[in-house]
Scaffold this motif. Structure first.
Motif, PDB file in Angstrom:
ATOM      1  N   ILE A   1       0.874  -1.178   0.000  1.00 36.31           N
ATOM      2  CA  ILE A   1       0.000   0.000   0.000  1.00 36.31           C
ATOM      3  C   ILE A   1       0.911   1.228   0.000  1.00 36.31           C
ATOM      4  CG2 ILE A   1      -1.830   1.252   1.215  1.00 36.31           C
ATOM      5  CD1 ILE A   1      -2.309  -1.384   2.819  1.00 36.31           C
ATOM      6  N   THR A   2       0.709   2.119  -0.959  1.00 40.89           N
ATOM      7  CA  THR A   2       1.537   3.318  -1.044  1.00 40.89           C
ATOM      8  C   THR A   2       0.749   4.530  -0.551  1.00 40.89           C
ATOM      9  OG1 THR A   2       2.817   2.465  -2.902  1.00 40.89           O
ATOM     10  CG2 THR A   2       2.844   4.846  -2.570  1.00 40.89           C
ATOM     11  N   ILE A   3       1.390   5.338   0.307  1.00 43.23           N
ATOM     12  CA  ILE A   3       0.772   6.551   0.839  1.00 43.23           C
ATOM     13  C   ILE A   3       1.720   7.722   0.579  1.00 43.23           C
ATOM     14  CG2 ILE A   3      -0.173   7.719   2.861  1.00 43.23           C
ATOM     15  CD1 ILE A   3      -0.494   4.979   4.170  1.00 43.23           C
TER      16      ILE A   3
ATOM     17  N   GLN B   1       5.797   3.152   1.075  1.00 42.68           N
ATOM     18  CA  GLN B   1       5.136   1.900   0.712  1.00 42.68           C
ATOM     19  C   GLN B   1       5.149   0.966   1.915  1.00 42.68           C
ATOM     20  OE1 GLN B   1       5.466  -0.294  -3.251  1.00 42.68           O
ATOM     21  NE2 GLN B   1       6.699  -1.604  -1.936  1.00 42.68           N
TER      22      GLN B   1
ATOM     23  N   GLY C   1       8.163   4.871  -1.530  1.00 43.70           N
ATOM     24  CA  GLY C   1       7.126   4.553  -2.500  1.00 43.70           C
ATOM     25  C   GLY C   1       7.124   5.514  -3.665  1.00 43.70           C
TER      26      GLY C   1
ATOM     27  N   THR D   1       1.357   6.851  -7.481  1.00 46.97           N
ATOM     28  CA  THR D   1       0.392   5.769  -7.300  1.00 46.97           C
ATOM     29  C   THR D   1      -0.098   5.753  -5.858  1.00 46.97           C
ATOM     30  OG1 THR D   1       2.092   4.171  -6.665  1.00 46.97           O
ATOM     31  CG2 THR D   1       1.621   4.387  -9.024  1.00 46.97           C
ATOM     32  N   GLY D   2      -1.151   5.016  -5.603  1.00 51.86           N
ATOM     33  CA  GLY D   2      -1.631   4.817  -4.239  1.00 51.86           C
ATOM     34  C   GLY D   2      -2.437   5.977  -3.703  1.00 51.86           C
ATOM     35  N   LEU D   3      -2.415   6.129  -2.381  1.00 49.30           N
ATOM     36  CA  LEU D   3      -3.223   7.112  -1.670  1.00 49.30           C
ATOM     37  C   LEU D   3      -2.432   8.385  -1.429  1.00 49.30           C
ATOM     38  CD1 LEU D   3      -4.634   4.671   1.034  1.00 49.30           C
ATOM     39  CD2 LEU D   3      -5.848   5.464  -1.017  1.00 49.30           C
ATOM     40  N   THR D   4      -3.160   9.515  -1.348  1.00 52.48           N
ATOM     41  CA  THR D   4      -2.553  10.800  -1.011  1.00 52.48           C
ATOM     42  C   THR D   4      -3.368  11.446   0.097  1.00 52.48           C
ATOM     43  OG1 THR D   4      -1.722  11.137  -3.262  1.00 52.48           O
ATOM     44  CG2 THR D   4      -1.905  13.081  -1.871  1.00 52.48           C
TER      45      THR D   4
ATOM     46  N   GLY E   1      -7.199   8.575  -4.149  1.00 55.52           N
ATOM     47  CA  GLY E   1      -6.507   7.383  -4.623  1.00 55.52           C
ATOM     48  C   GLY E   1      -7.473   6.223  -4.763  1.00 55.52           C
TER      49      GLY E   1
ATOM     50  N   ASP F   1      -7.131   0.487  -2.251  1.00 57.34           N
ATOM     51  CA  ASP F   1      -5.973   0.752  -1.404  1.00 57.34           C
ATOM     52  C   ASP F   1      -6.412   1.269  -0.034  1.00 57.34           C
ATOM     53  OD1 ASP F   1      -4.512   0.012  -3.578  1.00 57.34           O
ATOM     54  OD2 ASP F   1      -3.359   1.864  -3.741  1.00 57.34           O
TER      55      ASP F   1
ATOM     56  N   LEU G   1      -5.723  -0.374   3.632  1.00 60.46           N
ATOM     57  CA  LEU G   1      -5.133   0.352   4.755  1.00 60.46           C
ATOM     58  C   LEU G   1      -5.999   0.235   6.000  1.00 60.46           C
ATOM     59  CD1 LEU G   1      -2.950   2.256   5.860  1.00 60.46           C
ATOM     60  CD2 LEU G   1      -4.318   4.173   5.010  1.00 60.46           C
TER      61      LEU G   1
END
Length: 383
Positions: free
Chosen positions: A300-302, A317, A326, A330-333, A360, A364, A368
């Protein structure tokens, strides 16, 4: 010329005078030595103009629990500025310095009680803990049938080990609780100004609950009602109800998930949800590496944004192998305050996602949430 530095013991008198002026109280002669000794455990930053203290900020070095682990925290308190020096950026500079100092000490998260929630949100703190405040009338004080066990009072500064044993059993079901493993905290932060120590012991003489309360002016003020069994809850409630000939009202402060109204014969009492404490992650990478993630089956990327702490502006990540750099595309912001609220389970992540504070892929976010702590947040202390 403005200079910032840490205060030494020789500066404590100035710090007390600034607190007295800003918070409009007076330290008595009897309490002055205790106050000086308390300040020795604080890290105090101040700004000086021509050698005169104009503003200050205290950092308290403590621990809270998140999930099943203890985290070192910096508790921000005593933030004060003389009126003639306000709105010149002094507190902003002190807050930034406090975050840097906490990072250097390995304190990955910070808590504070805000005078203004919006102000501290600008610096990355987010509302994480609320409390319920109940006001009951005399007519609401029904009694349960008497059960086994007994109620015992402890005198001033007595029974701290007993109280702490109950407290630490109780706080295992929550996040965000303060560790209270010293007599000073129990004697001068929990039980103050004539509050009574009332403890319930079961039939095997095991302590299972306590009250911090005071009766005065026809009011029973219950600051803490802590219990680890239903028998303890009923016995403590019966103790409260026994004040029906002494008081007209009872006020109780309780955790945000408390269900007392449902248990009353008349649930239509006055109740308020009071936004209370704020938290913010100080060092995202270090915090994520310490945090206990569960059920991590895929990365999971934040990507985190932090306007005050440049070291947190990065993508992280989280995967089965731990926390690594990460890809921010990609992923969450989310910003650092939102991340704090999610990982402490203070606000439903779905609400933050639906209101645009998290962006995101939804899958994901679900991953989380599945990996984060499920314990509710609670904080009943003050500093």
């Amino acid at each position: 010329m403005i200079k910032m530095r840490t205060l030494t013991e020789q500066d404590f008198d100035e710090a007390i005078k600034l607190s007295e002026y800003a918070f409009q109280y007076k330290v008595s002669n009897e309490d002055y030595e205790r106050r000086i000794n308390m300040l020795k455990s604080h890290e105090i930053w101040g700004e000086y103009e021509d050698e005169a203290l104009i503003s200050k900020l205290h950092i308290l070095h403590m621990q809270i629990n998140i999930g099943n682990k203890l985290f070192e925290i910096g508790g921000v308190a005593g933030v004060a500025t003389y009126p003639e020096h306000r709105r010149k950026g002094s507190v902003s500079r002190l807050l930034r310095q406090s975050l840097l100092s906490m990072k250097e000490r390995g304190q990955t998260i910070s808590l504070l009680h805000p005078f203004d929630i919006a102000f501290y949100r600008r610096f990355g703190w987010e509302l994480t803990a609320s409390v319920k405040k109940y006001t009951l009338e005399k007519k609401d004080l029904f009694r349960y049938p008497d059960g086994p066990g007994r109620i015992m009072r402890f005198g001033k500064d007595e029974g701290n080990d007993v109280l702490n044993t109950i407290y630490e059993q109780w706080f295992e079901k929550y996040n965000h609780m303060l560790v209270r493993r010293n007599d000073t905290w129990w004697n001068h932060h929990v039980f103050t100004d004539g509050y009574n120590r009332v403890v319930y012991f079961n039939e095997n003489n095991e302590a299972e609950g306590y009250l911090c309360c005071k009766a005065a002016d026809k009011l029973l003020d219950v600051q803490e009602m802590v219990y680890v069994t239903e028998a303890a809850r009923r016995a403590l409630w019966n103790f409260i109800a026994q004040h029906d000939s002494m008081v007209d009202k009872v006020k109780i402060i309780a955790p945000n998930d408390d269900q007392l109204p449902f248990l009353l014969q008349n649930p239509r009492i006055t109740q308020e949800t009071h936004p209370y404490f704020m938290a913010r992650i100080v060092d995202v990478e270090a915090f994520l590496k310490q945090y206990e993630f569960e059920n991590i089956t895929r990365p999971i990327t934040i990507a985190v944004t932090d306007k005050q702490c440049s070291w947190n502006n990065a993508a992280f990540q989280i995967g089965p192998g731990g926390v690594t750099p990460g890809d921010s595309s990609t992923g969450l912001t989310m910003d650092v305050g939102t991340l704090t609220a999610v990982l402490l389970n203070a606000v439903p992540a779905a609400v933050l996602y639906e209101t645009g504070q998290i962006t995101g892929p939804r899958e994901d976010l679900n991953a989380l949430v599945s990996a984060a702590t499920k314990k509710p947040v609670c904080f009943i202390d003050f500093f």
